[in-house]
Design an enzyme around this catalytic site. Structure first.
Site, PDB file in Angstrom:
ATOM      1  N   GLU A 155      -7.358   1.160   9.905  1.00 34.98           N
ATOM      2  CA  GLU A 155      -8.910   2.394   9.242  1.00 34.98           C
ATOM      3  C   GLU A 155     -10.177   2.380   9.074  1.00 34.98           C
ATOM      4  O   GLU A 155     -10.591   0.825   8.494  1.00 34.98           O
ATOM      5  CB  GLU A 155      -8.195   2.379   7.393  1.00 34.98           C
ATOM      6  CG  GLU A 155      -9.062   3.942   7.352  1.00 34.98           C
ATOM      7  CD  GLU A 155     -10.355   3.704   6.102  1.00 34.98           C
ATOM      8  OE1 GLU A 155     -10.746   4.736   5.671  1.00 34.98           O
ATOM      9  OE2 GLU A 155     -10.996   1.951   6.448  1.00 34.98           O
ATOM     10  N   ASP A 206      -7.293  -1.371   5.383  1.00 31.67           N
ATOM     11  CA  ASP A 206      -8.225  -1.531   4.645  1.00 31.67           C
ATOM     12  C   ASP A 206      -9.442  -1.973   4.284  1.00 31.67           C
ATOM     13  O   ASP A 206      -8.652  -3.625   4.749  1.00 31.67           O
ATOM     14  CB  ASP A 206      -7.598  -0.760   2.840  1.00 31.67           C
ATOM     15  CG  ASP A 206      -9.058  -0.418   2.347  1.00 31.67           C
ATOM     16  OD1 ASP A 206      -9.642   1.032   2.840  1.00 31.67           O
ATOM     17  OD2 ASP A 206      -9.412  -1.405   1.620  1.00 31.67           O
TER      18      ASP A 206
END
Length: 560
Positions: free
Chosen positions: A322, A281
């Site tokens: 991501e 992330d």
């Protein structure tokens, strides 16, 4: 040897999404109805010890004892289900042991360089302001990517009273103790105000009320208007600042050896939990240099990823970086080209678009590109963040994206433009079921298409149960609560009731087929045929073959 295909479906949920705890979800997966439906489970990061952002502000990577246990993870292993877990590369919570040590010991802390001291970073690159932070030269920040208004800093008070700015890309909140009349009396006495004579109670009460009112309005102590009590301002401000508390996510300094030690320890921990995939992330924010965009800096970002990949491989996990960007930027292809799995953030919007147009041509085109370029993806319909639309820029015309947004919003979805800027599409918050008009036939059609698209299918729990937009949750959450529209926690009783619906039972059948049929696989062959409104996708692996014929005009499909 797993009995499942290597790219079988993955459940996606918070640990408290289904029943209230991770144990409840495992019990659900142990039921006969769920037998062989999932090979993986993406547990969102509130499974860790976290404080904000429903898990994305990590204090430490220990299991949240209120929501789960290592025994729950062992039960998942016994079902043959591996995990996808989050590793937040760019930041850690203010409540992390490292930042708390910094607050306690100041610049003598072992972790003094664990976080990014803004003034040290920008030394010689700007002017010092009266507030105590460097304002970088315009030529060095004109291209910088900002997630919120103003400079990304949090002013942190050291034990010696000095105010030091630290880099803070995402959320921050400063909390002050609200004084009462007795506090004001003691503050004045300790500061020797009023000649050492205690100020009267009514005066102290009036000052306390004035201060609390301005704190509630969001003012900092230095910004407050004390009116006729101005003589108390400095002493009260010092009292408020001395004991202020913080919430937020502080950026990590990837040039610190201790940060890399933290990365090593974290990936080892996640591997021990049973992670086969680790989602990175906010990784694109981690590398920073003066004068750069400080989002996906090149080649810095790829250098950092390569180093993290080495640690991951040592612990037997694959990385899933991501990142959102428009199709035209080609970032998805660049990530895949460097040997990583990547998210298919294009499928959710393209599928609704194709269904509205009653033509699967865009899906055929996208599926062929994935296969031709050997891009391995995790695909999805809905997720905890809603339906991505920014990513479609460059694949379909902007006016078609606008029309798609209007369609989903017309069905109850909510739009939050990126950073409040117009025409900077980001996502539409809605359950996928509601985005399809709460039409069970369309939901099954969409799920069938997903099962036959290239990649590892990720399934948001609320769409599996045909959950609708939760406007009451949005209202309860208040300002900024738009994402709660598709994060409804389901009770065990509610799930038992929903399980009786044909739309749920038929989705489970599709998942079981996708998970166990040997024709599917990352290395299987996919043939695609487009004829008018009918899209045919055929997977073959050796002698094993399976076909989906889907008619976008009628939302009927057959599987052979």
């Amino acid at each position: 040897m797993s009995k499942f295909v290597d790219n079988g479906p993955m459940l996606n949920a918070y640990p408290d999404s289904c029943g209230g705890t991770l144990g409840d979800i495992v019990t659900l997966l142990e039921k006969d109805e769920f037998k062989d439906t999932f090979s993986s489970f993406y547990i969102l990061p509130s499974i860790y010890n976290t404080d904000l952002d429903r898990g994305f502000s990590v204090i430490d990577y220990g299991i949240n004892k209120e929501l789960g246990s290592k025994e729950d993870l062992d039960r998942l292993r016994a079902l043959g289900i591996d995990l996808k877990l989050d590793f937040i590369l760019n930041h850690a919570s203010v409540l992390s042991p490292q930042f708390q040590d910094l607050l306690k010991n100041g610049e003598k802390s072992k972790y003094a360089d664990f976080f990014i001291n803004w003034n040290k970073f920008w030394e010689g690159c700007g002017e010092m302001t009266e507030e105590g932070y460097i304002q970088p030269r315009q030529d060095l920040i004109k291209d910088m990517f900002f997630r919120k208004p103003g400079l990304p800093i949090l002013m942190v008070r050291m034990p010696d009273g000095k105010e030091i700015p630290y880099w803070n890309t995402f959320y921050q909140e400063v909390q002050y103790k609200k004084p009462d009349a007795q506090d004001i009396i003691n503050i004045a006495e300790e500061a020797g105000i009023n000649g050492g004579e205690r100020i009267q109670y009514m005066t102290a009460e009036n000052v306390a009320k004035l201060v609390v009112k301005q704190l509630d309005e969001g003012k900092k102590p230095e910004e407050m208007d004390f009116g006729k009590y101005e003589y108390l301002k400095d002493a009260v401000a010092n009292f408020l600042n001395k004991d202020r508390k913080y919430l937020g996510q502080m950026d990590l300094n990837i040039k610190s050896d201790l940060v890399w030690e933290h990365y090593e320890n974290t990936l080892k921990t996640l591997s021990e939990y049973g992670a086969a995939i680790v989602r990175l992330d906010a990784f694109a924010y981690a590398p920073k240099e003066p004068g750069k965009r400080n989002f996906l800096n090149e080649p810095d970002t790829w250098d950092v990823l390569e180093r993290v990949k080495g640690i991951a491989e040592k612990n037997g996990v694959k990385l899933l970086p991501e990142i959102h960007d428009g199709y035209g930027a080609g970032i998805y292809e660049k990530v895949a080209g460097k040997g990583y799995m990547t998210y298919d953030f294009f499928l959710p919007g393209l599928l609704i678009y194709a269904m509205e147009k009653k033509n699967g041509e865009v899906l055929a085109r996208w599926a062929k590109e994935l296969m031709d370029k050997n891009i391995r993806v995790v695909n999805m319909l809905g997720c905890h963040d809603g339906i991505p639309v920014l990513d479609l820029k460059g694949f379909i015309p902007d006016e078609e994206i606008e029309s798609l947004i209007n369609t989903i919003v017309g069905r109850g979805g909510l739009v939050k433009n990126l950073h409040g800027q117009k025409n900077m599409y980001y996502q539409v918050n809605a359950t996928y079921y509601s985005a399809l008009g709460a039409d069970e036939k369309k939901m099954l059609f969409a799920r069938a298409i997903q099962m036959f698209m290239p990649g590892k299918p990720q399934v948001w729990y609320l769409d599996l149960f045909a959950g609708e937009n939760d406007m009451a949750a949005v209202e309860r959450a208040g300002a900024g609560g738009h994402k709660e529209i598709n994060r409804t926690n389901l009770t065990n009783e509610k799930m038992a009731e929903m399980m009786k619906k044909p739309v749920v039972q038929k989705q489970l059948e599709l998942l079981r087929l996708r998970n166990t049929n040997p024709a599917f696989g990352f290395d299987s062959k996919l043939d695609i045929d487009q004829d008018g409104s009918v899209l045919t996708m055929t997977w073959q692996n050796g002698d094993n073959k399976i076909s989906l014929k889907a008619d976008f005009a009628t939302y009927e499909y057959t599987i052979e």
